[in-house]
Design a protein around this motif. Structure first.
Motif, PDB file in Angstrom:
ATOM      1  N   HIS A  38      10.205   2.258  -1.672  1.00 31.95           N
ATOM      2  CA  HIS A  38      10.950   1.192  -1.344  1.00 31.95           C
ATOM      3  C   HIS A  38      11.550   1.340   0.076  1.00 31.95           C
ATOM      4  N   ILE A  39      11.153   2.020   0.719  1.00 31.58           N
ATOM      5  CA  ILE A  39      11.498   2.760   1.885  1.00 31.58           C
ATOM      6  C   ILE A  39      11.667   1.743   2.937  1.00 31.58           C
ATOM      7  N   ASP A  40      10.553   0.384   2.935  1.00 26.43           N
ATOM      8  CA  ASP A  40      10.546  -0.506   3.737  1.00 26.43           C
ATOM      9  C   ASP A  40      11.965  -1.403   3.606  1.00 26.43           C
ATOM     10  N   GLN A  41      12.412  -1.669   2.579  1.00 30.99           N
ATOM     11  CA  GLN A  41      13.713  -2.405   2.252  1.00 30.99           C
ATOM     12  C   GLN A  41      14.942  -1.730   2.467  1.00 30.99           C
ATOM     13  N   ILE A  42      14.983  -0.250   2.415  1.00 27.59           N
ATOM     14  CA  ILE A  42      15.804   0.881   2.559  1.00 27.59           C
ATOM     15  C   ILE A  42      16.117   0.669   4.063  1.00 27.59           C
ATOM     16  N   SER A  43      14.968   0.955   4.688  1.00 28.73           N
ATOM     17  CA  SER A  43      15.257   1.259   6.205  1.00 28.73           C
ATOM     18  C   SER A  43      15.683  -0.371   6.604  1.00 28.73           C
ATOM     19  N   HIS A  46       3.014  -0.040   2.232  1.00 29.36           N
ATOM     20  CA  HIS A  46       3.958  -0.858   2.202  1.00 29.36           C
ATOM     21  C   HIS A  46       4.753  -1.112   3.396  1.00 29.36           C
ATOM     22  N   CYS A  47       4.569  -0.295   4.232  1.00 32.00           N
ATOM     23  CA  CYS A  47       5.570  -0.286   5.724  1.00 32.00           C
ATOM     24  C   CYS A  47       4.866  -0.984   6.750  1.00 32.00           C
ATOM     25  N   ASN A  48       3.511  -1.351   6.732  1.00 32.31           N
ATOM     26  CA  ASN A  48       2.747  -2.246   7.565  1.00 32.31           C
ATOM     27  C   ASN A  48       3.524  -3.259   7.824  1.00 32.31           C
ATOM     28  N   LYS A  49       4.354  -3.915   7.039  1.00 34.86           N
ATOM     29  CA  LYS A  49       5.301  -5.113   7.404  1.00 34.86           C
ATOM     30  C   LYS A  49       6.056  -4.856   8.344  1.00 34.86           C
ATOM     31  N   ASP A  82      -4.001  -6.489   4.115  1.00 37.68           N
ATOM     32  CA  ASP A  82      -4.822  -5.583   4.422  1.00 37.68           C
ATOM     33  C   ASP A  82      -6.137  -5.617   3.224  1.00 37.68           C
ATOM     34  N   GLN A  83      -6.907  -4.394   3.227  1.00 38.10           N
ATOM     35  CA  GLN A  83      -7.954  -4.672   2.500  1.00 38.10           C
ATOM     36  C   GLN A  83      -7.874  -4.377   1.019  1.00 38.10           C
ATOM     37  N   ARG A  84      -7.369  -5.182   0.225  1.00 38.81           N
ATOM     38  CA  ARG A  84      -7.210  -5.548  -1.222  1.00 38.81           C
ATOM     39  C   ARG A  84      -7.405  -6.912  -1.551  1.00 38.81           C
ATOM     40  N   THR A  85      -8.558  -6.933  -2.562  1.00 43.14           N
ATOM     41  CA  THR A  85      -9.019  -8.644  -2.798  1.00 43.14           C
ATOM     42  C   THR A  85      -7.914  -9.362  -3.361  1.00 43.14           C
ATOM     43  N   ASP A  86      -6.874  -8.658  -3.982  1.00 43.45           N
ATOM     44  CA  ASP A  86      -5.757  -9.606  -4.517  1.00 43.45           C
ATOM     45  C   ASP A  86      -4.820 -10.114  -3.420  1.00 43.45           C
ATOM     46  N   LEU A  87      -4.505  -9.121  -2.478  1.00 40.59           N
ATOM     47  CA  LEU A  87      -3.763  -9.553  -1.336  1.00 40.59           C
ATOM     48  C   LEU A  87      -4.523 -10.565  -0.146  1.00 40.59           C
ATOM     49  N   GLU A  88      -5.867 -10.207  -0.509  1.00 38.30           N
ATOM     50  CA  GLU A  88      -6.536 -11.444   0.711  1.00 38.30           C
ATOM     51  C   GLU A  88      -6.385 -12.779  -0.074  1.00 38.30           C
ATOM     52  N   ARG A  89      -6.757 -12.783  -1.366  1.00 38.24           N
ATOM     53  CA  ARG A  89      -6.666 -13.974  -1.849  1.00 38.24           C
ATOM     54  C   ARG A  89      -5.135 -14.643  -1.900  1.00 38.24           C
ATOM     55  N   ILE A 117      -4.430 -15.300  13.764  1.00 37.18           N
ATOM     56  CA  ILE A 117      -4.817 -14.052  13.219  1.00 37.18           C
ATOM     57  C   ILE A 117      -4.602 -12.974  14.159  1.00 37.18           C
ATOM     58  N   VAL A 118      -3.795 -11.870  13.859  1.00 38.20           N
ATOM     59  CA  VAL A 118      -3.387 -10.984  14.881  1.00 38.20           C
ATOM     60  C   VAL A 118      -3.714  -9.739  14.215  1.00 38.20           C
ATOM     61  N   GLU A 119      -4.195  -8.811  14.925  1.00 38.93           N
ATOM     62  CA  GLU A 119      -4.394  -7.337  14.647  1.00 38.93           C
ATOM     63  C   GLU A 119      -3.474  -6.695  15.139  1.00 38.93           C
ATOM     64  N   ILE A 120      -2.818  -5.850  14.251  1.00 41.75           N
ATOM     65  CA  ILE A 120      -1.980  -4.521  14.345  1.00 41.75           C
ATOM     66  C   ILE A 120      -2.131  -3.285  13.861  1.00 41.75           C
ATOM     67  N   PRO A 121      -1.779  -2.191  14.205  1.00 43.37           N
ATOM     68  CA  PRO A 121      -2.280  -0.834  13.720  1.00 43.37           C
ATOM     69  C   PRO A 121      -1.397  -0.775  12.446  1.00 43.37           C
ATOM     70  N   ARG A 122      -1.697   0.316  11.539  1.00 46.73           N
ATOM     71  CA  ARG A 122      -0.908   0.571  10.407  1.00 46.73           C
ATOM     72  C   ARG A 122       0.361   1.300  10.716  1.00 46.73           C
ATOM     73  N   PHE A 123       1.253   1.162   9.945  1.00 50.13           N
ATOM     74  CA  PHE A 123       2.566   1.717  10.290  1.00 50.13           C
ATOM     75  C   PHE A 123       3.231   2.564   9.064  1.00 50.13           C
ATOM     76  N   GLY A 124       3.831   3.663   9.239  1.00 52.69           N
ATOM     77  CA  GLY A 124       4.408   4.373   8.260  1.00 52.69           C
ATOM     78  C   GLY A 124       3.342   4.946   7.503  1.00 52.69           C
ATOM     79  N   ASP A 125       3.689   4.562   6.025  1.00 55.05           N
ATOM     80  CA  ASP A 125       2.841   5.079   4.987  1.00 55.05           C
ATOM     81  C   ASP A 125       1.591   4.266   4.842  1.00 55.05           C
ATOM     82  N   GLY A 126       1.414   3.432   5.686  1.00 55.17           N
ATOM     83  CA  GLY A 126      -0.112   2.778   6.055  1.00 55.17           C
ATOM     84  C   GLY A 126      -0.202   1.729   4.947  1.00 55.17           C
TER      85      GLY A 126
END
Length: 723
Positions: free
Chosen positions: A215-220, A78-81, A18-25, A67-76
């Motif tokens: 940490h809900i993504d890994q708990i779920s 950490h849960c986008n994955k 998503d739109q964070r420079t460090d994640l894009e890099r 490149i695949v566009e997806i909608p945000r999920f959950g908290d928008g």
């Protein structure tokens, strides 16, 4: 296909950006690692994005990846994955591998994952691949409470987290890298998303989790794994190796080259991965950093963080071990006498971060690498910085070579490097080189960069003192032959520990030589300890005879706390001033010749801070050539055997003991008791030390000797009757 080649065509790799420079890099580096190091095809790589206009997308499209566009999920965030398993695309694979962006594959990840998936599939076609979390986030008790609230059941069977070694459920995976059978992805993804939605919308879950809610993504994921009955196939640390936190020192010997590096926030301002201080791992880090350079992914640090990817610039293909390890190196430099020397020369200074905070009288730094010497010149360090290799006439009292392999590679041969260092070192040389067991990795043609061998063959040094291991490299002090023989005295102390102790004592206290008692104590303890103590903690009692030992422990990477006298228990906290509440792996309590013996309260309190399996070194003064304690008031004991029995009652099992006789000029001798803390073995302790109790002393005569004595008495009686 050759037998030793693994087919990786059935694997698809996916990440979400998503739109964070460090994640894009990070996503761009992730894709390059898969293409260039793993040799995957672009169609096997899928970048899911929740933002259609990210700056990085044009660069990714040029690589040909999906490149695949997806909608945000959950908290928008950490849960986008969680949107990946239900992605609208056809992955065209048997195994779907979902990664965090900050995962850097190093060249063997895909084939090793293919092998792991084949093994898991043979056991159960409904499986999941993953590594247990780095830390207990949340702790097991919190997870148990959450599972009771949702009527999930008991979290067992248990595994353990990889860094803290705490209990965690088997299948509670780190989200950095998870594998699922592609045929089951929709089924699993639906349940995974359902559990995440339930937890995010539950006030009870948020109350129980508190700060662990992110940490809900890994708990779920774990809850979905249990509900569907998928078999968790555990991957080891090589598949997802973290470099953002210290690795357990007790497991360092088992670390080998990782298949993927999870670097988190361990990345410098130039876009390069930081070091871990673990040599096999850092070799792979350097491989990734070389890829960053070759693909022009370095960062221009003079620009703002919001820069576009067009502003990235290529950096020199090299990395520094000094920045990551600067605090430890400063201790090493202090032990080498860097602040006492009239002149200091660093022949390969790198970034010179290790000099910050030190007061050096005259400092000159050389490095042939333009990027490194440019960095060094901008440091807040008073010295000269030159992009060159020094000539043999440019010597100094103390010469530093913190990367012998790199220095040797800038010269025709290792022997040339050793001879030049010998010419430069006016009194002594501090050098770091590859350890012997790593030489095969650094072979240069038919020649090895073996620092100890090269320095010895040069014939320019009177002695070589091994200090220990630093950042996976062997550290040595080499004493120049220019020193007067009376100042070298290499033959007086032949063991490595004694030579180290002698050198540290002289450099720390400006003494002509160590006293006999501290030398006997320190060298014996050093022999009993491993060379690498990174991540371990020691408590050392204060006293002149332990000052040098404390420095030697620090040089081996051990965290140190100097112990104050502990007051008698008055119902308050018995911590001495400045003491922490952390546990110790080692305790050194010296009650030697001149020191007052510790009281019962002090020893009992300190032993409570010794971790299970931790080691106590207790030094006591004895009467000359005897094991009778010189301070009988200590625990009201008079002998070594009685003291050992009392220690056993405190949960300490004697491992070894040594009587250290001193000269008759000293008022006493010493006895060193080494004991290990154990729990739950009281009967074993009683058996181990029952021979030392006063009652047991009446039965020390061996049975065979009793039978011999009885036979002699009978023969004497028979002779008397005949007469």
């Amino acid at each position: 296909m050759p037998a030793d080649v693994v087919d990786v065509s059935g694997i698809a790799f996916s990440c979400v950006v998503d739109q964070r420079t460090d994640l894009e890099r990070a996503a761009l580096l992730w894709a390059h690692c898969l293409l260039d190091l793993e040799n995957l095809r672009p169609e096997q790589i899928f970048i899911h994005t929740v933002e259609p206009d990210l700056d990085v997308l044009p660069a990714l499209r040029q690589l040909g990846v999906n490149i695949v566009e997806i909608p945000r999920f959950g908290d928008g965030k950490h849960c986008n994955k969680l949107a990946q398993p239900t992605s609208p695309v056809d992955f065209g694979a048997e195994l779907l591998v979902m990664c965090d962006c900050d995962i850097a594959p190093t060249g063997r990840l895909a084939p090793e994952l293919a092998k792991a998936a084949s093994t898991a599939r043979a056991g159960d076609p409904r499986y999941a691949l993953g590594k247990t979390v780095d830390f207990c986030n949340p702790p097991l008790a919190v997870l148990e409470e959450l599972m009771r609230a949702f009527d999930i059941g008991d979290p067992r069977p248990l595994s353990h987290d990889t860094l803290g070694r705490g209990p965690m459920p088997r299948g509670y995976f780190n989200g950095g890298l998870i594998g699922l059978p592609a045929a089951k992805r929709h089924e699993f993804g639906a349940v995974w998303q359902d559990w995440a939605t339930r937890l995010l919308s539950s006030n009870a879950a948020m109350r129980i989790l508190g700060a662990f809610s992110w940490h809900i993504d890994q708990i779920s994921f774990y809850f979905a794994l249990r509900e569907l009955g998928f078999d968790p196939h555990l991957l080891d640390e090589r598949f997802n190796f973290p470099i953002h936190a210290p690795y357990p020192a007790t497991a360092l010997e088992g670390v080998t080259k990782p298949f993927a590096i999870h670097y988190h926030n361990n990345i410098d301002r130039y876009g390069f991965l930081g070091l871990s201080g673990i040599r096999p791992v850092d070799l792979e880090v350097s491989k990734v950093n070389a890829l960053i350079t070759s693909r022009g992914l370095g960062v221009d640090s003079s620009r703002e963080d919001g820069r576009s990817f067009d502003d990235w610039q290529t950096m020199e293909a090299d990395f520094s071990m000094t920045s990551k390890n600067a605090p430890l190196l400063r201790k090493l430099l202090a032990a080498a006498g860097v602040e006492k020397a009239e002149s200091v020369l660093d022949v390969r200074c790198s970034s010179a971060h290790h000099f910050e905070g030190l007061s050096v009288k005259r400092l000159r730094c050389y490095d042939p690498r333009e990027a490194q010497i440019s960095l060094a010149a901008r440091r807040d360090v008073d010295g000269e910085f030159l992009q060159d290799i020094p000539g043999k006439e440019e010597g100094a009292e103390l010469v530093l070579c913190l990367d012998y392999t790199g220095f040797a590679e800038s010269l025709p041969s290792g022997s040339n490097a050793a001879e030049l260092l010998g010419d430069l070192a006016g009194e002594r040389l501090l050098v770091l080189g590859e350890p012997q067991n790593d030489l095969r990795r650094w072979q240069r043609g038919s020649e090895f960069a073996d620092v100890a061998s090269d320095l010895a063959k040069s014939g320019k040094f009177a002695d070589l003192i091994e200090l220990g291991q630093f950042a996976g490299r062997s550290a040595y002090i080499a004493i120049s032959k220019r020193l007067a023989p009376s100042r070298v005295n290499a033959d007086l102390f032949r063991t490595p520990e004694a030579k180290l102790y002698r050198y540290l004592d002289q450099s720390s206290h400006d003494a002509s030589g160590p006293a006999e008692a501290p030398l006997a104590i320190g060298t014996h303890i050093l022999k009993r300890l491993p060379e690498l103590l990174d991540g371990l903690r020691a408590g050392v009692s204060r006293g002149q005879d332990t000052d040098t030992l404390a420095l030697a422990l620090q040089l081996r990477g051990c965290g140190l706390e100097r112990l104050e006298e502990v007051p008698e228990d008055d119902g308050q906290d018995t911590q001495g001033p400045g003491q922490s509440i952390e546990g110790f792996d080692y305790l050194v309590i010296s009650t030697s010749v001149q020191n007052q013996s510790p009281g019962q309260d002090m020893l009992t309190s300190l032993l409570q801070r010794l971790r299970p399996g931790g080691t106590l070194f207790l030094v006591c003064a004895t009467a000359k050539r005897s094991n009778t304690l010189k301070a009988p008031g200590f625990y009201d004991t008079g002998s070594h055997q009685e003291l050992v029995a009392i220690l056993a009652g405190l949960g300490m099992m004697e491992v070894a003991s040594a009587l250290l006789p001193l000269s008759f000029d000293e008022p006493a001798d010493l006895i060193l008791i080494e004991a290990q803390r154990v729990q739950g073995h009281a009967p074993l302790l009683r058996m181990r030390h029952s021979v030392d109790t006063p009652k047991a002393r009446r039965h020390r005569t061996p049975e065979f000797l009793k039978r011999f004595e009885r036979a002699i008495r009978h023969r004497i009686k028979r002779k008397g009757r005949r007469k």
